[in-house]
Scaffold this motif. Structure first.
Motif, PDB file in Angstrom:
ATOM      1  N   GLN A   1       0.245  -0.797  -0.178  1.00  0.00           N
ATOM      2  CA  GLN A   1      -0.290   0.096  -0.519  1.00  0.00           C
ATOM      3  C   GLN A   1       0.788   1.019  -0.161  1.00  0.00           C
ATOM      4  O   GLN A   1       0.135   2.258  -0.409  1.00  0.00           O
ATOM      5  CB  GLN A   1      -0.494  -0.234   1.444  1.00  0.00           C
ATOM      6  N   MET A   2       2.061   1.455   0.607  1.00  0.00           N
ATOM      7  CA  MET A   2       2.536   2.552   0.782  1.00  0.00           C
ATOM      8  C   MET A   2       3.781   2.707  -0.767  1.00  0.00           C
ATOM      9  O   MET A   2       4.437   3.167  -0.712  1.00  0.00           O
ATOM     10  CB  MET A   2       3.674   2.501   2.498  1.00  0.00           C
ATOM     11  N   ALA A   3       4.399   1.165  -0.607  1.00  0.00           N
ATOM     12  CA  ALA A   3       5.791   0.988  -1.940  1.00  0.00           C
ATOM     13  C   ALA A   3       5.081   1.401  -3.112  1.00  0.00           C
ATOM     14  O   ALA A   3       5.590   2.356  -3.780  1.00  0.00           O
ATOM     15  CB  ALA A   3       6.518   0.218  -1.298  1.00  0.00           C
ATOM     16  N   TYR A   4       3.953   0.894  -2.622  1.00  0.00           N
ATOM     17  CA  TYR A   4       3.141   1.053  -4.673  1.00  0.00           C
ATOM     18  C   TYR A   4       2.265   1.136  -4.411  1.00  0.00           C
ATOM     19  O   TYR A   4       1.820   1.220  -5.729  1.00  0.00           O
ATOM     20  CB  TYR A   4       2.960  -0.927  -4.982  1.00  0.00           C
ATOM     21  N   ARG A   5       1.625   2.084  -3.995  1.00  0.00           N
ATOM     22  CA  ARG A   5       0.492   2.397  -3.897  1.00  0.00           C
ATOM     23  C   ARG A   5      -0.751   2.433  -4.716  1.00  0.00           C
ATOM     24  O   ARG A   5      -1.384   3.096  -4.714  1.00  0.00           O
ATOM     25  CB  ARG A   5       1.361   4.393  -4.740  1.00  0.00           C
ATOM     26  N   THR A   6      -1.194   0.792  -4.161  1.00  0.00           N
ATOM     27  CA  THR A   6      -2.268  -0.254  -4.259  1.00  0.00           C
ATOM     28  C   THR A   6      -3.259   0.535  -3.102  1.00  0.00           C
ATOM     29  O   THR A   6      -2.888   0.459  -1.706  1.00  0.00           O
ATOM     30  CB  THR A   6      -2.399  -1.443  -3.906  1.00  0.00           C
ATOM     31  N   SER A   7      -4.002   0.110  -3.183  1.00  0.00           N
ATOM     32  CA  SER A   7      -5.274   0.137  -2.289  1.00  0.00           C
ATOM     33  C   SER A   7      -5.242  -1.478  -1.848  1.00  0.00           C
ATOM     34  O   SER A   7      -4.344  -2.255  -2.001  1.00  0.00           O
ATOM     35  CB  SER A   7      -6.759   0.192  -2.799  1.00  0.00           C
ATOM     36  N   ALA A   8      -6.127  -1.058  -0.110  1.00  0.00           N
ATOM     37  CA  ALA A   8      -5.371  -2.076   0.537  1.00  0.00           C
ATOM     38  C   ALA A   8      -6.248  -3.106  -0.315  1.00  0.00           C
ATOM     39  O   ALA A   8      -5.537  -4.567   0.465  1.00  0.00           O
ATOM     40  CB  ALA A   8      -6.961  -1.746   1.622  1.00  0.00           C
ATOM     41  N   THR A   9      -7.401  -3.795  -1.002  1.00  0.00           N
ATOM     42  CA  THR A   9      -7.850  -4.578  -0.871  1.00  0.00           C
ATOM     43  C   THR A   9      -6.874  -5.742  -2.568  1.00  0.00           C
ATOM     44  O   THR A   9      -7.435  -6.908  -2.068  1.00  0.00           O
ATOM     45  CB  THR A   9      -9.533  -4.459  -2.521  1.00  0.00           C
TER      46      THR A   9
ATOM     47  N   VAL B   1      -3.567   8.782   3.940  1.00  0.00           N
ATOM     48  CA  VAL B   1      -2.940   9.994   3.747  1.00  0.00           C
ATOM     49  C   VAL B   1      -1.961   9.816   2.718  1.00  0.00           C
ATOM     50  O   VAL B   1      -1.559  10.948   2.174  1.00  0.00           O
ATOM     51  CB  VAL B   1      -2.482   9.959   4.893  1.00  0.00           C
ATOM     52  N   VAL B   2      -1.183   8.613   2.467  1.00  0.00           N
ATOM     53  CA  VAL B   2      -0.013   8.807   1.716  1.00  0.00           C
ATOM     54  C   VAL B   2      -0.848   9.259   0.608  1.00  0.00           C
ATOM     55  O   VAL B   2      -0.488   9.886  -0.242  1.00  0.00           O
ATOM     56  CB  VAL B   2       0.458   7.606   1.580  1.00  0.00           C
TER      57      VAL B   2
ATOM     58  N   LEU C   1       5.480  13.598  -2.365  1.00  0.00           N
ATOM     59  CA  LEU C   1       4.983  13.324  -0.851  1.00  0.00           C
ATOM     60  C   LEU C   1       5.045  11.557  -1.271  1.00  0.00           C
ATOM     61  O   LEU C   1       5.921  10.700  -0.280  1.00  0.00           O
ATOM     62  CB  LEU C   1       4.709  13.510  -0.650  1.00  0.00           C
ATOM     63  N   GLN C   2       4.427  11.056  -2.321  1.00  0.00           N
ATOM     64  CA  GLN C   2       3.938   9.693  -2.058  1.00  0.00           C
ATOM     65  C   GLN C   2       5.388   9.075  -2.833  1.00  0.00           C
ATOM     66  O   GLN C   2       5.645   7.560  -2.068  1.00  0.00           O
ATOM     67  CB  GLN C   2       2.786   9.620  -3.379  1.00  0.00           C
ATOM     68  N   THR C   3       6.342   9.305  -3.939  1.00  0.00           N
ATOM     69  CA  THR C   3       7.342   9.185  -3.864  1.00  0.00           C
ATOM     70  C   THR C   3       8.846   8.859  -3.257  1.00  0.00           C
ATOM     71  O   THR C   3       8.862   7.545  -2.756  1.00  0.00           O
ATOM     72  CB  THR C   3       7.702   9.831  -5.699  1.00  0.00           C
ATOM     73  N   GLN C   4       9.007  10.185  -2.296  1.00  0.00           N
ATOM     74  CA  GLN C   4       9.330   9.592  -1.273  1.00  0.00           C
ATOM     75  C   GLN C   4       9.164   8.367   0.373  1.00  0.00           C
ATOM     76  O   GLN C   4       9.932   8.125   0.301  1.00  0.00           O
ATOM     77  CB  GLN C   4       9.601  10.967  -0.367  1.00  0.00           C
TER      78      GLN C   4
END
Length: 495
Positions: A289-297, A435-436, A443-446
């Motif tokens: 979810q954080m590193a690949y910016r995916t949804s929880a599902t 939030v991310v 910021l998402q990339t960071q």
């Protein structure tokens, strides 16, 4: 003890139902934790609903194993099943958090008996050659529970209310008990009126409980002093346990058996399952979810692929070993696959399509499943029948303790590592995927780079754990599992 085909099928159904009950209990409950804690007004104690269960289950393994050897596996198994059903009923009627945690502790104690004695009964009713196939079937309950448990728990909680998460165990448990009464043969214990190893049981329980608590609390700065005290208690209690076992006439954990090459190497391989895979699985959704910016599902697809790979190779390896008798290649190949998959995970840059890490974790699951249940059967085949329960407990114990400690350590590394690297203005205590994902792209990339930087050495360390498993697998004696029942002998029974 050979059984008729019809009776053995009934036995297998009963053991599979019971193993699934025990494995499903935690995964189903996890989904309803927030609802339970909210309705009972005890959010700050929510974690103890899980910790109390797992802690009780872990520390009771050697005690249950020894009881099965002394009293008889059938009697202890049936008593554990009745206690599990009663504790499940009590959990659903809980009116405050203390009641629920107490009932969960009893549930965990009885769950140790269900999981362990299912394996012991299979060992006592099959030949070493047959054992891997049936052990794999019983072992399949765990990955299946991981796959269906969270969804089932959510449906039950939303439809009937959280008490039914526990109450569904009652009808299934009663049916399994009736089947077990009919199908489980009388398996007499071998304790020739020896005194139970009370000193060993007490010191081991205190030592393991303190060790698990220290590992659980070490990541929380507020509980750091308590973690230090628990660690000291663990060291002292486990040292006393070693002394007690060396002097006991009938030790609860027969340490002398670990001088046997198969048992020592097999136990080390078994620990890899807990340390190398079970410990990281819970953190994978957060990472993606954080590193690949995916949804929880979507993030849940990766652990599903991992567990599915584990399920498939667990069943295939058990079937192949039962056909051929040759077993050594499976832990060798499995640990090598696990090491390779986690090594690649440590090197993957962020921004790749999600299918790439999904495939890699699927490879780790395939590798782990290849020896997950098999190694228990191999160790049992090298153990004297009179101590089958104790040896089975020891193999499961190193896996459970390894998973608990590694999970706590990894959680602490992630928590402190991410908090130390976050840019000014981001509060780590309130940082959520939502939030991310709502933040600017830069910021998402960071944040993605921070999570990749924190997880990369974790994956690398776990790859090293699997590499140690390769060494342990090499140390396993080559040979074939015999297709005859073996008697109680401390000598190797692997031919």
């Amino acid at each position: 003890m050979p059984l008729s085909a019809a009776r053995f099928r009934a036995l297998l159904v009963a053991l599979l139902a019971v193993s699934f009950l025990g494995a499903l209990d935690n995964t189903v409950v996890a989904t309803s934790l927030a609802t339970v804690a909210g309705e009972l007004g005890a959010l700050e104690h929510m974690s103890w609903i899980v910790v109390g269960y797992t802690l009780a289950s872990t520390v009771l393994l050697p005690v249950i194993g020894r009881l099965g050897d002394v009293v008889g596996a059938r009697s202890v198994f049936l008593a554990s099943l009745l206690l599990f059903v009663a504790a499940s009923l009590a959990c659903g009627f809980a009116r405050d958090i203390a009641w629920l945690i107490g009932a969960r502790v009893v549930q965990g104690m009885s769950s140790a008996g269900l999981q362990l004695l299912s394996q012991t009964i299979i060992a006592r009713t099959t030949t070493p050659r047959q054992r891997p196939k049936y052990m794999a079937i019983i072992g399949a309950a765990f990955p299946v529970a991981i796959l269906v448990g969270p969804v089932l728990g959510g449906v039950i909680t939303d439809t009937w209310g959280w008490p039914w998460v526990f109450w569904v165990n009652v009808p299934v448990g009663i049916v399994a008990f009736v089947l077990a009464v009919v199908a489980v043969p009388h398996l007499p214990g071998h304790g020739e009126r020896v005194r139970f190893d009370t000193a060993g049981a007490v010191t081991m329980t205190v030592g393991l409980a303190a060790l698990v608590m220290a590992a659980t609390w070490v990541g929380d700065a507020r509980l750091a002093p308590s973690a230090g005290v628990a660690a000291i208690v663990a060291v002292l209690a486990l040292a006393a346990f070693g002394v007690a076992e060396s002097r006991a006439a009938a030790p609860i954990v027969p340490l002398r058996l670990f001088a046997h090459r198969t048992i020592a190497a097999g136990s080390a391989v078994s620990a890899i399952v807990g340390i190398g895979l079970f410990s990281i699985t819970a953190y994978l959704p957060t990472y993606f979810q954080m590193a690949y910016r995916t949804s929880a599902t979507v993030s849940g697809l990766v652990p599903i692929a991992t567990v599915f790979g584990m399920l498939v190779s667990n069943l295939v390896s058990g079937w192949l070993v039962s056909r051929t008798g040759h077993y050594r290649a499976f832990p060798l190949i499995g640990t090598a696959l696990g090491a390779a998959g986690l090594l690649v995970m440590s090197l993957l840059p962020v921004g790749l399509p999600l299918w790439v890490p999904t495939v890699m974790m699927g490879v780790v699951g395939l590798g782990t499943g290849a020896f997950m249940s098999l190694i228990v059967a191999v160790v049992q085949s090298a153990a004297p029948e009179r101590e089958m329960g104790s040896v089975t407990a020891a193999v499961n114990l190193v896996r459970s303790v390894g998973a608990t400690i590694a999970t706590a350590v990894i959680g602490g590394v992630i928590g402190f590592g991410v908090a130390a690297l976050l840019p000014t203005g981001l509060d780590p205590t309130s940082l959520t995927p939502a939030v991310v994902h709502a933040a600017p792209d830069a910021l998402q990339t960071q944040v993605a780079a921070i999570y990749r930087g924190v997880f990369s050495p974790i994956f690398l360390a776990l790859a090293g754990t699997y590499a140690l498993g390769i060494v342990a697998s090499v140390l396993l004696p080559a040979g074939r599992l015999p297709d005859t029942h073996v008697g109680a002998s401390p000598e190797p029974s692997i031919a």
